[in-house]
Each structure stands twice: as C-alpha cells, then as structure tokens.
Design an enzyme around this catalytic site. Structure first.
Site, PDB file in Angstrom:
ATOM      1  N   GLN A  91      30.109   9.765  22.896  1.00 23.37           N
ATOM      2  CA  GLN A  91      30.629   9.592  24.047  1.00 23.37           C
ATOM      3  C   GLN A  91      30.775   8.407  25.686  1.00 23.37           C
ATOM      4  OE1 GLN A  91      27.182  12.644  24.732  1.00 23.37           O
ATOM      5  NE2 GLN A  91      28.020  13.869  23.505  1.00 23.37           N
ATOM      6  N   HIS A 153      24.169  11.808  24.853  1.00 24.00           N
ATOM      7  CA  HIS A 153      24.088  11.885  25.702  1.00 24.00           C
ATOM      8  C   HIS A 153      23.625  10.696  26.920  1.00 24.00           C
ATOM      9  CE1 HIS A 153      22.447  16.252  23.483  1.00 24.00           C
ATOM     10  NE2 HIS A 153      23.520  15.318  23.750  1.00 24.00           N
ATOM     11  N   TYR A 257      11.016  19.564  34.457  1.00 22.17           N
ATOM     12  CA  TYR A 257      12.131  20.113  34.404  1.00 22.17           C
ATOM     13  C   TYR A 257      12.581  21.582  32.858  1.00 22.17           C
ATOM     14  CZ  TYR A 257      13.216  19.675  39.197  1.00 22.17           C
ATOM     15  OH  TYR A 257      12.785  19.883  40.443  1.00 22.17           O
TER      16      TYR A 257
END
Length: 376
Positions: A91, A153, A257
């Site tokens: 990625q 990521h 979060y």
C-alpha cells in the site's frame, strides 16, 4: 474528452450510527438528479491525490512515485521533477498532494509518501516550490515515528486548515494496531503541524511527558479521508475498518476514537477484534458502514452547481465502487445516496473545483481523472 450520462443511483441505507441517534437513519426519497461525467485524463498508474492550481491546472499523484500535471485539458507527458524517492510496495507509494494556502505567492507544494525500506518505513511529508515543470528547494516537513516493518496502513491525506496548520492523517501499520492507543507513537493518529513541520503550539498534548506533541487525535485505524466544513468549522475524518466498521468521525482535539479497543468490525478471519463497540472515554462515530465500503477520500461540498448538496459529505469508496453522498442536517445523518455505481470502478480521491464541479480519481493501473457536473 468523452462525455457519459450517468443517472443517480439511490441504493437505500447501510447500517449507520450517530452519537446522538444510533439507530438507522430514515430512508431517502428517490432522486432524479443526473451526473455528467467528463474524462479529463486516463492512463495514470493508480492516481492517489489531486490539487487544483490557481490557473485551473491539476496536479495528480501516481502511487508509484510520479507527480503529473493536467494543463489546458491535457495530461502533460513528462512527469514533474523533484519528487523524492518513494517506497512503492504494497500500500506504500506517493500519496496526497496539497497546496500551501499562500501558494499564489510562495509556490509551495506538499507531498505525503511512504519513505524507507520494506523493513523500516514510515509516512513522510516534504514540500518544494513548483516552477511549472519541477519542484525545487525540496525539504522535509514531517516524518512519522516509529518506523514499521510493514507495507500497509500509511494514511497519507493532507489538509490545510484556515489557520494554515497542516493536518496529516496516519495509519496504524496494520500489524501494530495497539500503537493507536500509545501517545508516544504516531501510529494510528491524526497529527497537526505548522507549515514548516513543527507541532502546532496549541495541540492537546504539547508539553506532556511521553506524549507526541504533534498528535491531534488518536485511536484510529487507517485514516484516508479528511474534510473541513468552513461554515460550521467541523473537521471530519474517515477511516478504513477491518471487516466492516468503516467510520466517519467528527474530530475534537485530544479525543480517543477507540481503535482497536472498540470497533464495529471484525477481523478478516471473522474472529472478533474486540467484544465492545462502545466504551467510556472513547468517541462514537457519526456514521459507520457494515459491510465495509472502503472509504478513500472525502470533501464537504460548498459549491453552487449542486445546491442541494451544500454542507454534505461526499465520500469515494474502493471496494464499494461508488461516490457516496452523506446528507447532513443539523449535524446528523439524514440520508445517503450512491453515485457512479454502474461504472464498476474503484474511486480513490474527490476534490471540489472552484466552479463547484468535482474532480474524481479512479484507482486503477490505467486510472482516470473525471470531472462531475450536473446533467440535464
């Protein structure tokens, strides 16, 4: 250029959650809006990010490390020089591009990218002055820490706020997900820095021992969407969930979060990551998606071409192969609509042009740059 008429597809609702109203939003009425799609460029290798120059030209990044220019309606054949070497693996690659708020006078362009080797890499940001054909005086702005031994990521979205501080979104490194709760690490964080790369002086953890001063929010998985509403001042971010549990969050400095302590998704094997989706001291998303749509970018629409969309979120999706409108009313999700699903393409980025049209990138080895305007 090729023109295609695309009808608006309204698919109904996926599972959604808002902090004040966790139940599923009411169904939307059918819409008759048509979208005109104009192809501006094609043949780009996994285009990832875009920025519009004052003269209307468009900078576009390609994940393999090239920065391209669309000028006078055509893709310039020669890539822009001066881009640093990137780790183009998994990625990793060249991610987002952003213009300094004072670009008209300083010509500064910012790039986010994967830096390092397969065994030691991280997300980095550089800036350079664009002279029309290359970046000059390129210098480092930010290097996230620590390095990771994974090519997954990275995050990689950039957004300048009205105070000219820069938001950089980061990922948890996949195999390092527990670091998202570790305030001594940038993994799984959203950071806020000055235009020269220093931690913003009013960040929530400045001066606190053992906590990175650049951190703005934490407990994220892989944040690839960031958007600011200039009317309300709300800052939104979305992140990829695991198998299910993609989230859109309203950001408040210093808040947690939740990832991976709470999640609405499960591991790719189907095994639970956490048995909890809510926990005291951790924020609930504005909305989440199960199954995942793989959200990849986001903008708050403020233009006049689509007046009914003002103040709404427009989200591109990879696995979902769509552009999704999240209709907001008084800060809550009223409805959702999906667009361009019949094209069967993965969408990587969306930005708003000064005239209110939308620029969308497709995620493909022969990727396209599309302009969306209202159809008749």
């Amino acid at each position: 250029m090729r023109l295609t008429w695309i009808p608006l597809a309204v698919l109904g609702f996926v599972a959604a959650c808002a902090p004040a109203a966790p139940s599923q939003p009411p169904a939307a009425a059918s819409a008759s809006q048509k979208i005109e799609v104009t192809e501006l460029a094609s043949g780009l290798a996994f285009p990832w990010g875009a920025a519009i120059l004052p003269d209307g030209a468009i900078l576009v990044t390609e994940r393999d490390g090239r920065l391209r220019l669309i000028k006078d309606g055509k893709l310039v054949a020669e890539p822009i020089g001066g881009v640093p070497p990137v780790l183009n693996d998994g990625q990793g690659g060249l991610f987002d591009v952003a213009l300094h708020p004072d670009f008209a006078s300083n010509r500064l362009v910012y790039l986010a990218y994967a830096k390092g080797t397969k065994s030691a890499n991280h997300t980095a940001v550089v800036r350079g002055q664009f002279d029309g054909s290359k970046l000059v005086n390129v210098e480092p702005v930010f290097d996230s820490i620590p390095e990771r031994q994974t090519q997954a990521h990275y995050g990689g979205r950039l957004l300048f706020l009205p105070d000219k501080t820069l938001i950089v979104t980061l990922g948890d490194g996949y195999e390092y997900r527990d670091k998202a709760q570790d305030l001594s690490s940038d993994l799984g964080k959203i950071v806020r820095i000055t235009d020269t790369g220093q931690p913003a002086p009013d960040n929530p953890f400045v001066g606190q021992a053992g906590k990175r001063p650049e951190i703005y929010t934490y407990g994220h998985r892989n944040v690839q969407g960031i958007a600011h509403d200039p009317v309300s001042g709300t800052l939104y971010a979305h992140e990829h969930g695991p198998k299910g549990g993609d989230e859109v969050n309203i950001l408040t400095p210093g808040r947690n979060y939740g990832w991976p302590v709470i999640t609405y998704g499960v591991d790719y094997s189907g095994a639970p990551i956490s048995l909890e989706s809510k926990k005291a001291g951790m924020e609930q998303p504005l909305i989440y998606w199960v199954p995942s749509i793989a959200p990849s970018s986001m903008v708050v629409y403020t233009g006049d071409l689509f007046p009914a969309w003002k103040g709404d979120l427009l989200v591109t999706a990879l696995a979902g192969q769509q552009v999704r409108r999240v209709d907001l009313e008084n800060g809550q999700v009223k409805a959702q609509e999906t667009y361009l699903t019949d094209r069967e393409e993965r969408f990587r980025d969306i930005i708003q042009a000064p005239d209110g049209s939308l620029i969308v990138l497709t995620d493909d080895p022969e990727g396209k740059v599309l302009r969306l305007t209202p159809g008749r």
